[in-house]
Design a protein around this motif. Sequence first.
Motif, PDB file in Angstrom:
ATOM      1  N   MET A 110       0.961  -1.222   0.015  1.00 48.69           N
ATOM      2  CA  MET A 110      -0.120  -0.090   0.040  1.00 48.69           C
ATOM      3  C   MET A 110       0.931   1.229   0.079  1.00 48.69           C
ATOM      4  O   MET A 110       1.865   1.218   0.889  1.00 48.69           O
ATOM      5  CB  MET A 110      -0.946   0.020   1.147  1.00 48.69           C
ATOM      6  CG  MET A 110      -1.986  -0.923   1.071  1.00 48.69           C
ATOM      7  SD  MET A 110      -3.385  -0.434  -0.007  1.00 48.69           S
ATOM      8  CE  MET A 110      -4.446   0.652   0.610  1.00 48.69           C
ATOM      9  N   LYS A 111       0.462   2.195  -0.805  1.00 53.52           N
ATOM     10  CA  LYS A 111       1.210   3.486  -0.768  1.00 53.52           C
ATOM     11  C   LYS A 111       0.207   4.482   0.286  1.00 53.52           C
ATOM     12  O   LYS A 111      -0.968   4.456  -0.044  1.00 53.52           O
ATOM     13  CB  LYS A 111       1.115   4.050  -2.283  1.00 53.52           C
ATOM     14  CG  LYS A 111       1.993   5.174  -2.514  1.00 53.52           C
ATOM     15  CD  LYS A 111       1.608   5.734  -3.933  1.00 53.52           C
ATOM     16  CE  LYS A 111       3.048   5.938  -4.708  1.00 53.52           C
ATOM     17  NZ  LYS A 111       2.716   6.351  -6.102  1.00 53.52           N
ATOM     18  N   HIS A 112       1.168   5.228   0.836  1.00 52.99           N
ATOM     19  CA  HIS A 112       0.431   6.173   1.866  1.00 52.99           C
ATOM     20  C   HIS A 112       0.661   7.459   1.252  1.00 52.99           C
ATOM     21  O   HIS A 112       1.757   8.058   1.170  1.00 52.99           O
ATOM     22  CB  HIS A 112       1.199   5.925   3.296  1.00 52.99           C
ATOM     23  CG  HIS A 112       1.066   4.691   3.880  1.00 52.99           C
ATOM     24  ND1 HIS A 112      -0.193   4.401   4.600  1.00 52.99           N
ATOM     25  CD2 HIS A 112       1.629   3.496   3.680  1.00 52.99           C
ATOM     26  CE1 HIS A 112      -0.182   3.107   4.952  1.00 52.99           C
ATOM     27  NE2 HIS A 112       0.953   2.642   4.458  1.00 52.99           N
ATOM     28  N   ASP A 131       4.448   8.178   1.583  1.00 54.29           N
ATOM     29  CA  ASP A 131       5.196   8.339   0.296  1.00 54.29           C
ATOM     30  C   ASP A 131       5.210   9.504  -0.678  1.00 54.29           C
ATOM     31  O   ASP A 131       5.907   9.749  -1.521  1.00 54.29           O
ATOM     32  CB  ASP A 131       4.670   6.912  -0.477  1.00 54.29           C
ATOM     33  CG  ASP A 131       4.878   5.658   0.263  1.00 54.29           C
ATOM     34  OD1 ASP A 131       6.003   5.316   0.836  1.00 54.29           O
ATOM     35  OD2 ASP A 131       3.567   5.002   0.649  1.00 54.29           O
ATOM     36  N   ASN A 142     -10.180   6.685  -4.086  1.00 53.79           N
ATOM     37  CA  ASN A 142     -10.273   5.437  -3.568  1.00 53.79           C
ATOM     38  C   ASN A 142     -10.541   4.336  -4.441  1.00 53.79           C
ATOM     39  O   ASN A 142     -10.026   3.221  -4.545  1.00 53.79           O
ATOM     40  CB  ASN A 142     -11.461   5.050  -2.311  1.00 53.79           C
ATOM     41  CG  ASN A 142     -10.616   5.866  -1.055  1.00 53.79           C
ATOM     42  OD1 ASN A 142      -9.508   5.742  -0.635  1.00 53.79           O
ATOM     43  ND2 ASN A 142     -11.552   6.410  -0.267  1.00 53.79           N
ATOM     44  N   TYR A 178      -7.532   4.804  -6.989  1.00 56.40           N
ATOM     45  CA  TYR A 178      -6.147   4.214  -6.478  1.00 56.40           C
ATOM     46  C   TYR A 178      -6.556   3.232  -5.513  1.00 56.40           C
ATOM     47  O   TYR A 178      -6.443   3.669  -4.140  1.00 56.40           O
ATOM     48  CB  TYR A 178      -5.313   5.434  -6.061  1.00 56.40           C
ATOM     49  CG  TYR A 178      -4.943   6.514  -7.257  1.00 56.40           C
ATOM     50  CD1 TYR A 178      -4.160   6.124  -8.138  1.00 56.40           C
ATOM     51  CD2 TYR A 178      -5.912   7.565  -7.520  1.00 56.40           C
ATOM     52  CE1 TYR A 178      -3.835   7.175  -9.159  1.00 56.40           C
ATOM     53  CE2 TYR A 178      -5.717   8.663  -8.465  1.00 56.40           C
ATOM     54  CZ  TYR A 178      -4.718   8.397  -9.124  1.00 56.40           C
ATOM     55  OH  TYR A 178      -4.497   9.336 -10.244  1.00 56.40           O
ATOM     56  N   PRO A 179      -6.975   2.059  -5.766  1.00 59.08           N
ATOM     57  CA  PRO A 179      -7.338   1.206  -4.691  1.00 59.08           C
ATOM     58  C   PRO A 179      -5.994   0.705  -3.864  1.00 59.08           C
ATOM     59  O   PRO A 179      -6.080   0.148  -2.769  1.00 59.08           O
ATOM     60  CB  PRO A 179      -7.940  -0.152  -5.283  1.00 59.08           C
ATOM     61  CG  PRO A 179      -7.265  -0.025  -6.775  1.00 59.08           C
ATOM     62  CD  PRO A 179      -7.017   1.534  -6.849  1.00 59.08           C
ATOM     63  N   ARG A 180      -4.814   0.708  -4.379  1.00 60.27           N
ATOM     64  CA  ARG A 180      -3.525   0.530  -3.660  1.00 60.27           C
ATOM     65  C   ARG A 180      -2.902   1.636  -2.749  1.00 60.27           C
ATOM     66  O   ARG A 180      -1.933   1.687  -2.241  1.00 60.27           O
ATOM     67  CB  ARG A 180      -2.628   0.011  -4.473  1.00 60.27           C
ATOM     68  CG  ARG A 180      -3.158  -1.361  -5.125  1.00 60.27           C
ATOM     69  CD  ARG A 180      -2.008  -2.315  -5.876  1.00 60.27           C
ATOM     70  NE  ARG A 180      -0.735  -2.413  -5.146  1.00 60.27           N
ATOM     71  CZ  ARG A 180      -0.794  -3.196  -4.031  1.00 60.27           C
ATOM     72  NH1 ARG A 180      -1.624  -3.810  -3.309  1.00 60.27           N
ATOM     73  NH2 ARG A 180       0.582  -3.429  -3.566  1.00 60.27           N
ATOM     74  N   CYS A 181      -3.757   2.768  -2.417  1.00 58.53           N
ATOM     75  CA  CYS A 181      -3.297   3.884  -1.758  1.00 58.53           C
ATOM     76  C   CYS A 181      -4.102   3.927  -0.378  1.00 58.53           C
ATOM     77  O   CYS A 181      -5.426   3.798  -0.500  1.00 58.53           O
ATOM     78  CB  CYS A 181      -3.523   5.008  -2.565  1.00 58.53           C
ATOM     79  SG  CYS A 181      -2.326   5.454  -3.926  1.00 58.53           S
ATOM     80  N   THR A 182      -3.743   4.307   0.570  1.00 60.95           N
ATOM     81  CA  THR A 182      -4.082   4.909   1.858  1.00 60.95           C
ATOM     82  C   THR A 182      -4.020   6.160   1.966  1.00 60.95           C
ATOM     83  O   THR A 182      -3.028   6.736   1.721  1.00 60.95           O
ATOM     84  CB  THR A 182      -3.751   4.225   3.107  1.00 60.95           C
ATOM     85  OG1 THR A 182      -3.708   2.865   2.908  1.00 60.95           O
ATOM     86  CG2 THR A 182      -4.478   4.670   4.228  1.00 60.95           C
TER      87      THR A 182
END
Length: 192
Positions: A1-3, A32, A92, A95-99
């Motif tokens: 996950m990317k923050h 990130d 969201n 970019y499902p791989r981002c928090t």
Amino acid sequence: MKHVGILGGTFDPPHLGHMIIAQEVQLSLNLDEVWFIPSHTPPHKNTTKTNAEDRVNMVKLAVQGNAYFKVNTIEIDRFGKSYTFDTIKELNKEYPRCTFYFIIGADMVEYLPKWNRIDQLIKLVQFVGVKRPGFSLISTYPVIEVEVPQIDISSTFIRNRIKNNQPFSYFTPEGVMNYIKEKRLYANGTSG
């Protein structure tokens, strides 16, 4: 996950206060990236002083040279009022791989109960509150508190300096200052 931190606003113009907030939150939370998202029409303000293209160009100049900072035009591209709920929902999905961490000033923390769909929004994003003179970070909503140096600069202050033909050199990044002068934004924009 990317923050990823999100710093939204009119950026009319972007100033060193914005840059310091983004840097300190990025550092404190080990993010990130921090995405600057200029709003088309913010729900809590009636107008912007410059057009969307100029504001996006100024933000791009402001973040230039910082590998952690990016510009995202999701709200400009959408037109109309920019509600955070709609933006976060869209981000969201895209970019499902981002928090995402939504960065707000203490003045906005106090205003959170009045935000559009706040009870749904707090399930979609983590709020990050930064201190601001004269405001507290006390909230019934979950807000991560980040200490940042207290620099009381606002876009209104800078616009007034320019309108009154006073120097504004040390309040905005140099590229932004040059752009304002070149485009003669906020009056004549000739003072340095």
